[in-house]
Design an enzyme around this catalytic site. Sequence first.
Site, PDB file in Angstrom:
ATOM      1  N   ARG A 121       6.899  85.278  27.811  1.00 38.05           N
ATOM      2  CA  ARG A 121       6.015  86.203  27.211  1.00 38.05           C
ATOM      3  C   ARG A 121       4.675  85.687  26.734  1.00 38.05           C
ATOM      4  O   ARG A 121       4.690  84.333  26.676  1.00 38.05           O
ATOM      5  CB  ARG A 121       6.679  86.926  25.968  1.00 38.05           C
ATOM      6  CG  ARG A 121       7.193  85.664  24.762  1.00 38.05           C
ATOM      7  CD  ARG A 121       7.809  86.540  23.608  1.00 38.05           C
ATOM      8  NE  ARG A 121       7.359  85.459  22.739  1.00 38.05           N
ATOM      9  CZ  ARG A 121       6.632  85.550  21.709  1.00 38.05           C
ATOM     10  NH1 ARG A 121       5.860  86.812  21.871  1.00 38.05           N
ATOM     11  NH2 ARG A 121       6.232  84.726  20.762  1.00 38.05           N
TER      12      ARG A 121
ATOM     13  N   ARG B 145      -2.463  90.572  20.958  1.00 38.67           N
ATOM     14  CA  ARG B 145      -2.678  91.027  19.645  1.00 38.67           C
ATOM     15  C   ARG B 145      -3.561  92.242  19.801  1.00 38.67           C
ATOM     16  O   ARG B 145      -4.718  91.946  20.109  1.00 38.67           O
ATOM     17  CB  ARG B 145      -3.116  89.767  18.906  1.00 38.67           C
ATOM     18  CG  ARG B 145      -3.040  89.972  17.415  1.00 38.67           C
ATOM     19  CD  ARG B 145      -3.486  88.512  16.846  1.00 38.67           C
ATOM     20  NE  ARG B 145      -2.587  87.464  16.867  1.00 38.67           N
ATOM     21  CZ  ARG B 145      -2.901  86.262  16.274  1.00 38.67           C
ATOM     22  NH1 ARG B 145      -4.057  86.037  15.809  1.00 38.67           N
ATOM     23  NH2 ARG B 145      -1.954  85.225  16.236  1.00 38.67           N
TER      24      ARG B 145
ATOM     25  N   ARG C  57       4.995  65.054  30.495  1.00 39.23           N
ATOM     26  CA  ARG C  57       3.734  65.193  30.860  1.00 39.23           C
ATOM     27  C   ARG C  57       2.729  64.410  30.022  1.00 39.23           C
ATOM     28  O   ARG C  57       3.199  64.227  29.010  1.00 39.23           O
ATOM     29  CB  ARG C  57       2.966  66.777  30.747  1.00 39.23           C
ATOM     30  CG  ARG C  57       3.590  67.715  31.867  1.00 39.23           C
ATOM     31  CD  ARG C  57       2.862  67.420  33.425  1.00 39.23           C
ATOM     32  NE  ARG C  57       1.693  67.602  33.345  1.00 39.23           N
ATOM     33  CZ  ARG C  57       0.723  67.282  34.413  1.00 39.23           C
ATOM     34  NH1 ARG C  57       1.683  66.736  35.579  1.00 39.23           N
ATOM     35  NH2 ARG C  57      -0.324  67.539  34.456  1.00 39.23           N
TER      36      ARG C  57
ATOM     37  N   ARG D  91      -9.520  70.897  27.837  1.00 38.65           N
ATOM     38  CA  ARG D  91     -10.142  71.270  26.639  1.00 38.65           C
ATOM     39  C   ARG D  91     -11.233  70.193  25.926  1.00 38.65           C
ATOM     40  O   ARG D  91     -11.076  68.843  26.382  1.00 38.65           O
ATOM     41  CB  ARG D  91      -9.436  71.945  25.587  1.00 38.65           C
ATOM     42  CG  ARG D  91      -8.029  70.888  25.233  1.00 38.65           C
ATOM     43  CD  ARG D  91      -7.265  71.686  24.145  1.00 38.65           C
ATOM     44  NE  ARG D  91      -6.204  70.516  23.662  1.00 38.65           N
ATOM     45  CZ  ARG D  91      -5.716  70.821  22.545  1.00 38.65           C
ATOM     46  NH1 ARG D  91      -5.637  72.204  22.004  1.00 38.65           N
ATOM     47  NH2 ARG D  91      -4.626  69.837  21.891  1.00 38.65           N
TER      48      ARG D  91
ATOM     49  N   GLU E 221     -10.126  66.417  26.954  1.00 42.34           N
ATOM     50  CA  GLU E 221      -8.652  66.215  26.987  1.00 42.34           C
ATOM     51  C   GLU E 221      -8.268  66.537  28.657  1.00 42.34           C
ATOM     52  O   GLU E 221      -8.650  67.568  29.043  1.00 42.34           O
ATOM     53  CB  GLU E 221      -7.919  67.089  25.965  1.00 42.34           C
ATOM     54  CG  GLU E 221      -6.554  66.779  25.891  1.00 42.34           C
ATOM     55  CD  GLU E 221      -5.640  67.601  24.861  1.00 42.34           C
ATOM     56  OE1 GLU E 221      -6.240  67.623  23.897  1.00 42.34           O
ATOM     57  OE2 GLU E 221      -4.638  68.538  25.266  1.00 42.34           O
TER      58      GLU E 221
ATOM     59  N   TYR F  21       9.771  68.967  22.086  1.00 41.77           N
ATOM     60  CA  TYR F  21       8.687  69.151  21.446  1.00 41.77           C
ATOM     61  C   TYR F  21       8.910  69.837  20.193  1.00 41.77           C
ATOM     62  O   TYR F  21       9.397  70.754  20.066  1.00 41.77           O
ATOM     63  CB  TYR F  21       7.707  70.243  22.270  1.00 41.77           C
ATOM     64  CG  TYR F  21       6.336  70.341  21.452  1.00 41.77           C
ATOM     65  CD1 TYR F  21       5.441  69.375  21.663  1.00 41.77           C
ATOM     66  CD2 TYR F  21       6.382  71.358  20.730  1.00 41.77           C
ATOM     67  CE1 TYR F  21       4.194  69.535  20.899  1.00 41.77           C
ATOM     68  CE2 TYR F  21       5.058  71.407  19.847  1.00 41.77           C
ATOM     69  CZ  TYR F  21       4.098  70.651  20.025  1.00 41.77           C
ATOM     70  OH  TYR F  21       2.942  70.792  19.264  1.00 41.77           O
TER      71      TYR F  21
ATOM     72  N   ASP G  98       6.705  70.676  16.418  1.00 45.78           N
ATOM     73  CA  ASP G  98       5.358  70.627  15.643  1.00 45.78           C
ATOM     74  C   ASP G  98       5.751  69.875  14.365  1.00 45.78           C
ATOM     75  O   ASP G  98       6.873  69.679  14.133  1.00 45.78           O
ATOM     76  CB  ASP G  98       5.178  72.031  15.174  1.00 45.78           C
ATOM     77  CG  ASP G  98       4.274  72.874  16.288  1.00 45.78           C
ATOM     78  OD1 ASP G  98       3.648  72.261  17.155  1.00 45.78           O
ATOM     79  OD2 ASP G  98       4.383  74.012  16.512  1.00 45.78           O
TER      80      ASP G  98
HETATM   81  C1  FAD Z   1      -1.236  66.775  22.251  1.00 48.04           C
HETATM   82  C2  FAD Z   1      -0.430  67.088  20.945  1.00 48.04           C
HETATM   83  C3  FAD Z   1      -0.821  67.911  20.051  1.00 48.04           C
HETATM   84  C4  FAD Z   1      -0.124  68.422  19.162  1.00 48.04           C
HETATM   85  N1  FAD Z   1      -0.802  69.309  18.050  1.00 48.04           N
HETATM   86  C5  FAD Z   1       0.084  69.668  17.176  1.00 48.04           C
HETATM   87  C6  FAD Z   1      -0.283  70.453  16.041  1.00 48.04           C
HETATM   88  O1  FAD Z   1      -1.423  70.838  16.159  1.00 48.04           O
HETATM   89  N2  FAD Z   1       0.510  70.877  15.121  1.00 48.04           N
HETATM   90  C7  FAD Z   1       1.562  70.440  14.912  1.00 48.04           C
HETATM   91  O2  FAD Z   1       2.288  70.653  13.942  1.00 48.04           O
HETATM   92  N3  FAD Z   1       2.149  69.557  15.537  1.00 48.04           N
HETATM   93  C8  FAD Z   1       1.419  69.168  16.935  1.00 48.04           C
HETATM   94  N4  FAD Z   1       1.854  68.187  17.851  1.00 48.04           N
HETATM   95  C9  FAD Z   1       3.318  67.662  17.585  1.00 48.04           C
HETATM   96  C10 FAD Z   1       3.329  66.188  16.662  1.00 48.04           C
HETATM   97  O3  FAD Z   1       2.419  65.479  17.314  1.00 48.04           O
HETATM   98  C11 FAD Z   1       4.560  65.758  16.504  1.00 48.04           C
HETATM   99  O4  FAD Z   1       5.488  66.712  15.722  1.00 48.04           O
HETATM  100  C12 FAD Z   1       4.808  64.489  15.599  1.00 48.04           C
HETATM  101  O5  FAD Z   1       3.707  63.683  16.092  1.00 48.04           O
HETATM  102  C13 FAD Z   1       6.117  63.829  15.913  1.00 48.04           C
HETATM  103  O6  FAD Z   1       6.364  62.668  15.066  1.00 48.04           O
HETATM  104  P1  FAD Z   1       7.325  61.650  15.229  1.00 48.04           P
HETATM  105  O7  FAD Z   1       7.441  60.715  14.270  1.00 48.04           O
HETATM  106  O8  FAD Z   1       8.548  62.402  15.876  1.00 48.04           O
HETATM  107  O9  FAD Z   1       6.864  61.078  16.647  1.00 48.04           O
HETATM  108  P2  FAD Z   1       5.669  59.761  16.782  1.00 48.04           P
HETATM  109  O10 FAD Z   1       4.552  60.218  16.133  1.00 48.04           O
HETATM  110  O11 FAD Z   1       5.599  59.707  18.365  1.00 48.04           O
HETATM  111  O12 FAD Z   1       6.185  58.536  16.320  1.00 48.04           O
HETATM  112  C14 FAD Z   1       7.214  57.623  16.679  1.00 48.04           C
HETATM  113  C15 FAD Z   1       6.741  56.268  16.662  1.00 48.04           C
HETATM  114  O13 FAD Z   1       7.622  55.404  17.236  1.00 48.04           O
HETATM  115  C16 FAD Z   1       7.221  54.125  17.677  1.00 48.04           C
HETATM  116  N5  FAD Z   1       7.905  53.548  18.782  1.00 48.04           N
HETATM  117  C17 FAD Z   1       8.568  54.065  19.746  1.00 48.04           C
HETATM  118  N6  FAD Z   1       9.464  53.253  20.341  1.00 48.04           N
HETATM  119  C18 FAD Z   1       9.357  51.942  19.536  1.00 48.04           C
HETATM  120  C19 FAD Z   1       9.822  50.991  19.602  1.00 48.04           C
HETATM  121  N7  FAD Z   1      10.937  50.441  20.858  1.00 48.04           N
HETATM  122  N8  FAD Z   1       9.624  49.754  18.716  1.00 48.04           N
HETATM  123  C20 FAD Z   1       9.160  50.119  17.765  1.00 48.04           C
HETATM  124  N9  FAD Z   1       8.297  51.434  17.492  1.00 48.04           N
HETATM  125  C21 FAD Z   1       8.508  52.245  18.556  1.00 48.04           C
HETATM  126  C22 FAD Z   1       6.068  54.735  18.319  1.00 48.04           C
HETATM  127  O14 FAD Z   1       4.894  53.969  18.545  1.00 48.04           O
HETATM  128  C23 FAD Z   1       5.186  55.971  17.145  1.00 48.04           C
HETATM  129  O15 FAD Z   1       4.453  55.365  16.569  1.00 48.04           O
HETATM  130  C24 FAD Z   1       1.045  67.758  18.788  1.00 48.04           C
HETATM  131  C25 FAD Z   1       1.665  66.949  19.846  1.00 48.04           C
HETATM  132  C26 FAD Z   1       0.825  66.835  20.817  1.00 48.04           C
HETATM  133  C27 FAD Z   1       1.534  65.900  22.076  1.00 48.04           C
END
Ligand code: FAD
Length: 370
Positions: A173, A177, A250, A281, A301, A349, A351
Amino acid sequence: MNAKYDFLIVGAGLYGAVFAHEVKKAGKTCLIIDKRSHIAGNIFTKKMEDIQVHQYGAHIFHTNNKEVWEYVNQFAEFNRYTNSPVANYQGEIYNLPFNMNTFNKMWGVVTPDEAKKKIEQQRRANYVEHPQNLEEQAINLVGIDIYEKLIRGYTEKQWGRPCNELPAFIIRRLPVRFTYDNNYFNAKYQGIPIGGYTAMVERMIEGIEVKLNTDYLVEKSKWDSIADKVVYTGPVDAYFDYKLGVLQYRSLRFETEVLNIPNFQGNAVVNYTDRETPYTRIIEHKHFEFGTQPKTVISREYSAEWKLGDEPYYPVNDKLNSALYQKYKALTETEHNVIFGGRLGEYKYYDMDNVVEFALQKVRDVLGNM
Ligand SMILES: Cc1cc2nc3c(=O)[nH]c(=O)nc-3n(C[C@H](O)[C@H](O)[C@H](O)COP(=O)(O)OP(=O)(O)OC[C@H]3O[C@@H](n4cnc5c(N)ncnc54)[C@H](O)[C@@H]3O)c2cc1C
């Protein structure tokens, strides 16, 4: 290295930080390791020209979950930033998400009723009974004009393929708005932490030992031996040495530039929706915090193909990858001392607000069973 910890937390991203904070608060010991040279994972922000730059893409905190909102507000004060991106199609500017401002600019319609009639007319003109691809699906939903100017080029750049070769299910969808409201997220709470996300994560993990530039998988058994439980937030397939296959992502590439002008595009986020502009963007970071610095920092980007070793950004939730993830998930259930969490550990994915919510749920469960 003789210390014995209750928890080893692999990953200093948001999931790891929330988990660590709660563990420490409950009187347990933990160590955080991260293979990167910084904390905060993908929400890492760094100052350039006195502007907080979002190194891994624009991050706007938004949620309807009051508990999550109050939780993060313990660690940072949030500003009143509201995401209102605009689209630039060959120099024509349109508001996003598709709303009355967009329709007025596109067709000159003024009232919601006029806009609804126009969209209906556009949809009917090219309607396909059983859409076979994303192009047909998008035209069925919003008609040809919006598809051509605001969807086609952007989507093709994002996926690296023509819309008529992409599956229809990608767009189930398209939010339309019929108000003059440019607020992108329909969220009750929204903002950017003043001082940046890194400072917020720093406060979460205050008083907790952190080792950076440390890849858990390089000396896994050593790290496993120093803690009772491991919280793993890295890629789930990497944990199992890719033995069932590689999960696809991706990727993105950023070109960041300092400009000697105070204001480049007048908005934090501008999407380039034509096919010819190679990037998807441009982010102008200072507008996330209403900056008045004399210079500005922008990031172009680009969407990019991903191969093993590249930065994983978006999981590919097609049938093949979803089935492969289910197989890895079954394996995670046999690792009794390891908790898999976060966007990479769960190949999903999320947030930021989801990440906080799920980390809180998990840590409470785990602490409750100790
Ligand atoms: C382009 C983009 C834009 C986004 N924009 C938004 C937004 O506007 N609003 C929103 O709410 N969310 C957004 N998000 C989502 C947001 O980025 C994630 O929800 C959040 O960063 C996830 O946190 P995490 O701790 O799960 O993962 P991560 O932040 O990836 O943390 C995982 C960590 O584990 C570490 N790691 C991995 N493997 C190993 C290893 N073997 N040994 C040691 N360390 C390791 C990595 O280095 C990393 O630091 C966006 C995501 C993307 C891709």
